[in-house]
Design a protein around this motif. Structure first.
Motif, short mmCIF file in Angstrom:
data_model
loop_
_atom_site.label_atom_id
_atom_site.label_comp_id
_atom_site.label_asym_id
_atom_site.label_seq_id
_atom_site.Cartn_x
_atom_site.Cartn_y
_atom_site.Cartn_z
N LYS A 32 33.14 12.15 42.32
CA LYS A 32 34.31 13.03 42.30
C LYS A 32 35.37 12.45 41.37
N ALA A 33 36.05 13.34 40.66
CA ALA A 33 37.10 12.90 39.73
C ALA A 33 38.22 12.19 40.49
N ALA A 34 38.69 11.09 39.96
CA ALA A 34 39.79 10.34 40.57
C ALA A 34 41.10 11.10 40.33
N PRO A 35 42.11 10.86 41.17
CA PRO A 35 43.40 11.53 40.95
C PRO A 35 43.91 11.29 39.53
N GLY A 36 44.34 12.37 38.88
CA GLY A 36 44.83 12.27 37.52
C GLY A 36 43.78 12.51 36.45
N GLU A 37 42.50 12.41 36.82
CA GLU A 37 41.43 12.69 35.87
C GLU A 37 41.22 14.19 35.74
N LYS A 38 40.63 14.59 34.63
CA LYS A 38 40.30 16.01 34.46
C LYS A 38 39.29 16.41 35.52
N PRO A 39 39.39 17.64 36.02
CA PRO A 39 38.41 18.10 37.02
C PRO A 39 37.01 18.15 36.41
N ARG A 40 36.04 18.01 37.26
CA ARG A 40 34.65 18.07 36.82
C ARG A 40 34.03 19.38 37.26
N ILE A 41 33.24 19.95 36.40
CA ILE A 41 32.64 21.26 36.67
C ILE A 41 31.13 21.10 36.73
N ALA A 42 30.53 21.64 37.78
CA ALA A 42 29.08 21.69 37.90
C ALA A 42 28.66 23.16 37.79
N VAL A 43 27.60 23.40 37.04
CA VAL A 43 27.10 24.77 36.87
C VAL A 43 25.69 24.84 37.46
N LEU A 44 25.47 25.86 38.29
CA LEU A 44 24.19 26.07 38.96
C LEU A 44 23.73 27.50 38.71
N ILE A 45 22.50 27.66 38.24
CA ILE A 45 21.91 28.98 38.07
C ILE A 45 20.95 29.21 39.23
N ASN A 46 21.24 30.25 40.03
CA ASN A 46 20.39 30.61 41.17
C ASN A 46 19.36 31.65 40.79
N GLY A 47 18.37 31.83 41.67
CA GLY A 47 17.41 32.92 41.51
C GLY A 47 16.29 32.64 40.54
N MET A 48 16.07 31.40 40.21
CA MET A 48 15.00 31.05 39.27
C MET A 48 13.64 31.15 39.97
N GLY A 49 12.60 31.39 39.17
CA GLY A 49 11.24 31.36 39.68
C GLY A 49 10.72 32.66 40.26
N LEU A 50 11.57 33.66 40.42
CA LEU A 50 11.12 34.91 41.01
C LEU A 50 10.44 35.80 39.98
N SER A 51 10.79 35.64 38.73
CA SER A 51 10.16 36.36 37.61
C SER A 51 9.85 35.34 36.53
N ASP A 52 8.57 35.27 36.14
CA ASP A 52 8.18 34.30 35.12
C ASP A 52 8.93 34.53 33.81
N GLY A 53 9.03 35.79 33.41
CA GLY A 53 9.69 36.10 32.14
C GLY A 53 11.16 35.74 32.14
N VAL A 54 11.85 36.10 33.20
CA VAL A 54 13.29 35.81 33.30
C VAL A 54 13.51 34.30 33.40
N THR A 55 12.67 33.61 34.16
CA THR A 55 12.81 32.16 34.31
C THR A 55 12.59 31.46 32.97
N ALA A 56 11.56 31.86 32.23
CA ALA A 56 11.29 31.26 30.92
C ALA A 56 12.46 31.49 29.98
N GLU A 57 13.00 32.70 29.99
CA GLU A 57 14.12 33.02 29.10
C GLU A 57 15.36 32.22 29.49
N ALA A 58 15.60 32.06 30.80
CA ALA A 58 16.77 31.32 31.26
C ALA A 58 16.69 29.85 30.88
N LEU A 59 15.50 29.27 30.96
CA LEU A 59 15.34 27.85 30.65
C LEU A 59 15.40 27.56 29.15
N LYS A 60 15.11 28.57 28.34
CA LYS A 60 15.05 28.37 26.89
C LYS A 60 16.42 27.96 26.35
#
Length: 200
Positions: A32-60
């Motif tokens: 976790k960012a210490a007080p005074g440091e810039k905030p840290r952002i985590a990005v999560l993509i949900n819903g992967m693996g349900l469609s092979d085509g969409v998953t392949a495109e998302a990972l590209k």
């Protein structure tokens, strides 16, 4: 990995190593960012693996620091997870939980429900967790009813804690107790506070 009647389940190794440690993406920004440091952002993509085509495109071309969450009902999930991990992505498992409008909105046959005894929900959870290996934790899929019910959450959190996994609350329900309850149970937990390009 522990072999079970459903397939491989994550577990804490005899030397104390947990899946959250073993499968985590190394990063100097993991704490976790210490007080005074810039905030840290985590990005999560949900819903992967349900469609092979969409998953392949998302990972590209997806930058390695972006995490991905796979649903348990897809095909070739272990292959997709290995591909994502090979590209440097941290992986989570999406666990379907009962929403307020269930069964009108039904997340699938292994959904954890408030009306089931804890033993049945544990069987469902273990089935879900056995779909693939290599994940650091779980993120809920729907679940506005379960995540607001402490008695339904407690056995689930005990199971996740015993298996060395983290918990991510997808932020879809303002009533959710998931991240707070996990934190109190000393399970590493995060709550998503922004949804980008969500499609319902």
């Amino acid at each position: 990995v522990e072999e079970s009647q459903y397939g491989p389940l994550p577990k804490v190794a005899t030397d104390g190593r947990r899946p959250i440690d073993v499968y985590a993406r190394p990063s100097k920004y993991a704490e976790k960012a210490a007080p005074g440091e810039k905030p840290r952002i985590a990005v999560l993509i949900n819903g992967m693996g349900l469609s092979d085509g969409v998953t392949a495109e998302a990972l590209k071309g997806l930058p390695a620091p972006i995490s991905v969450a796979y649903g348990a009902y897809g095909r070739n999930l272990q292959d997709w997870v290995e591909r994502a991990r090979g590209a440097g992505h941290e992986v989570l498992l999406q666990v379907p939980l009962e929403p307020l409008d269930y069964p009108t909105n039904d997340p699938g046959p292994h959904t954890l429900l408030t009306t089931l005894p804890p033993e049945e929900n544990m069987k469902r959870l273990q089935w879900l967790m056995s779909r693939f290996t290599g994940y650091v934790g779980i993120v809920n899929f729907l679940g506005s009813r379960v995540t607001a019910d402490e008695s339904a959450l407690s056995p689930v959190l005990r199971e996740l804690a015993g298996r060395g996994l983290m918990v991510v609350d997808d932020g879809s329900s303002a009533r959710s107790l998931l991240a707070g309850s996990a934190d109190r149970a000393r399970i590493p937990a995060l709550k998503i506070d922004r949804v980008i390009d969500g499609v319902t």
